[in-house]
Design an enzyme around this catalytic site. Structure first.
Site, short mmCIF file in Angstrom:
data_model
loop_
_atom_site.label_atom_id
_atom_site.label_comp_id
_atom_site.label_asym_id
_atom_site.label_seq_id
_atom_site.Cartn_x
_atom_site.Cartn_y
_atom_site.Cartn_z
CG ASP A 121 0.93 8.89 6.83
OD1 ASP A 121 1.11 9.50 7.89
OD2 ASP A 121 1.87 8.50 6.10
CD GLU A 152 0.37 13.35 8.80
OE1 GLU A 152 1.02 13.66 9.79
OE2 GLU A 152 0.77 12.49 7.98
#
Ligand code: CA
Length: 639
Positions: A327, A353
């Site tokens: 994340d 990400e």
């Protein structure tokens, strides 16, 4: 937590918790507790409880300060005699004359309900039968098909007909496994499944929902997904049963890991044990907030870097996890991501990400952003270039793009088709976000059009294309996924897209009720053509090496684009791809409402995808040099 928590109980027989990675080393005759602290710590207190919450300590012990670890942090430890199995504990550290507050410590492997106390259990006893024979499926990165799912979304609705609704165990049930294998995905990407803070595990009957991006204990499964969060062993055993069942079905298990921030600063284990050591601050002395969640961790510091490395190693070794989705990976630094890659076996799939949610208090050129994915071999990043070229930008749900027939997005889609490598026919000056290639290999690009964040595909199409009919919605949905699954990147889909899921138009459903987030399994019967297309599209990819060559040089040589038209992208994969049974393959993505034509060499071709139907055995033929392409759909043919 090997480097943080030195096992000092070398003379004890290690039977349960893996000593090298534990802050608790249990044996039936004695348990050793250890932690590191900052140098200025004055005392560390251990409390033993009979309960996971409430009650009074049955024993309080002062830890002894010992030698410093390699990073210079003092280690503290204590050995408590007797069989402590089933007991709970907290650590509390005193700085400047004040106790920081009880917590489960940095490296708890088991916790009580809601994760505020560590638990002392025999970890080996949590292993299901046959666990030592559990084998992770060996799947090459180029062959992976990712399915991102939330435990509640997937199983909570009665229409799922699953018994363990919203639980890890749902993924052990035959109907769930059959659905995934029938669809053809071979890796589930689980939304946060470590212990997070936002769900009150004592109030599960209230059916609260959260995605779980609020970490509490990084090395323990979440209690809300277990059948009994009060019993520390249950969540661990059920998590392992889930992994085992998926592995038996040939499906990898990938964890969404959220090391970039914690639920809060003040109550976090990091802060209570080692104040401010794990968090970045701005030059003004404020806590930096690159996560948008009030804090950001400092992966560049040895203490945090080691923590992340040991944590992922622990999940691989203890839970047989096959990969990690980081994340907000753009908050972490490049050397840390490369160190994590180096610390894990090659078959562990890593991606993240490649962005942050705010400015970070670290040198911008050191952050693991998408643009520098090429500096992190063996690590992938999500491709928002193609995602937004297809459906429109993240920050404006009403703005449409290629799928609405709008011109100007063709080069961004071409970037996605080649896996963001440097391909001579992609004009990067015309790409929406990236102005240069950002991968070394196509397997470093995650190809997708929707994920848990913002709108699912159905909602996005409904919102961005006013007056869209159901027929168009389905055509464009399938067109979008054809771009995703014929991309040389690693394809990724949000759970439920194959059921034409919606989220009632909610952009950010992180804590929306089940009624918004749950999959409606009856859609499988209402829209059988949708599931059939997804299934056949995924099978087409699996069966044809041309769609997942996995090598930048090969993609550059074998994949050539035909001239683009407004809202139309076409490419040709030449005959001769190693392992590919077909010769020349043509893929045409037509986002416009008009029937179009493309020019191909003279000859007869077998059509395998046309007008939202896929059949590898053929759907008739077309002949060159001019081939007609139906509106708002994909056309695939070969000779
Ligand atoms: Ca929890």
């Amino acid at each position: 937590m090997k480097k943080l928590f030195m096992a000092i109980a070398a003379t004890l027989a290690m039977t349960a918790l893996q000593g090298a990675e534990a802050q608790v080393c249990y044996t039936p005759t004695a348990t050793t507790f250890s932690t590191i602290t900052l140098s200025k710590a004055q005392a560390v207190k251990l409390r033993i409880y009979n309960e996971g919450m409430g009650g009074s300590p049955v024993k309080t012990v002062a830890l002894r300060r010992c030698a410093a670890d390699k990073n210079g942090y003092p280690t503290w430890n204590a050995q408590v005699e007797g069989d402590l199995s089933g007991k709970f504990y907290t650590l509390d550290v005193k700085y400047n004359g004040k106790w920081g507050g009880e917590c489960a410590g940095l490296a708890a492997q088991a916790v009580g309900v809601n994760g505020h106390r560590g638990a002392i259990i025999d970890m080996a006893a949590t292993n299901p039968e046959g666990w030592s024979d559990d084998r992770m499926p060996a799947i090459d990165a180029r062959d992976i098909v990712l399915y991102e799912m939330h435990h509640r979304d997937f199983s909570i609705d009665p229409s799922s007909e699953l018994k363990y609704k919203g639980k890890f165990l749902a993924l052990t049930e035959p109907r769930a496994i059959e659905h995934l294998t029938s669809l053809g995905v071979n890796a589930v990407h689980l939304l946060p499944s470590f212990d997070y803070a936002s769900i009150d595990e004592t109030q599960l009957h209230n059916n609260h929902y959260n995605w779980g991006y609020d970490p509490l204990n990084y090395n323990v499964p979440e209690g809300g997904y277990s059948t009994n969060p009060y019993d520390p062993a249950t969540r661990i055993r059920e998590f392992k049963l889930m992994v085992q069942a998926l592995h038996k079905a040939g499906i990898k298990v990938i964890l969404d890991v959220v090391y970039n921030h914690t639920m809060s600063i003040g109550e976090s284990n990091f802060q209570r044990i080692m104040p401010d050591e794990f968090y970045r601050k701005t030059p003004q002395g404020e806590y930096s907030n690159g996560s948008g969640c009030s804090n950001e961790t400092a992966s560049e510091r040895p203490v945090m870097r080691d923590y992340m490395i040991e944590s992922v190693r622990y999940w691989v070794n203890e839970y047989h996890i096959d990969g990690f989705r980081f994340d907000l990976m753009g908050i972490h630094d490049i050397p840390t991501m490369n160190a994590i890659r180096a610390a894990l076996p090659p078959h562990i799939f890593i991606y993240g990400e490649g962005w942050s949610a705010g400015e970070c208090a670290h040198a911008a050129d050191q952050l693991a952003m998408k643009a520098v994915t090429h500096k992190m071999p063996g690590i992938g990043a999500f491709c928002d270039d193609m995602r937004d070229a297809l459906r429109g930008p993240f920050n404006d749900d009403h703005q449409a793009a290629f799928l609405a027939g709008k011109p100007g997005h063709e080069e961004s889609i071409k970037l996605g088709i080649v896996g963001a490598i440097n391909h001579p026919q992609v004009d990067y000056s015309k790409v929406n976000y990236s102005k240069s290639a950002w991968t070394q290999q196509p397997t470093q690009m995650i190809s997708y059009v929707s994920c848990h964040d913002d709108m699912c595909l159905v909602d996005r199409l409904l919102t961005s294309i006013p007056g869209i009919t159901t027929d168009e919605l389905i055509r464009l949905d399938l067109l979008a996924q054809t771009a995703v699954f014929t991309s040389q990147g690693v394809p990724f889909m949000l759970s439920g897209e194959e059921m034409l899921r919606n989220k009632k138009g909610v952009h950010n459903s992180y804590c929306s009720p089940d009624s918004v987030n749950q999959l409606n399994w009856t859609n499988l019967e209402t829209y059988p053509q949708v599931f059939a297309y997804y299934k056949n599209l995924i099978a087409l990819r699996h069966n044809h090496r041309a769609f997942h060559m996995g090598d930048a040089g090969l993609v550059t040589r074998m994949l050539e684009f035909l001239p683009s038209q407004d809202a139309l992208v076409a490419f040709h994969i030449k005959a001769g791809v190693p392992g590919e049974p077909w010769n020349d393959i043509y893929v045409v993505l037509n986002g416009s409402k008009q029937v179009r034509t493309i020019d191909v060499p003279q000859g007869n071709y077998t059509v395998v995808c046309r007008n939202i139907t896929i059949n590898e055995n053929g759907l008739g033929t077309v002949s060159g040099p001019i081939v007609e392409v139906p509106a708002q759909s994909a056309l695939i043919f070969h000779n």
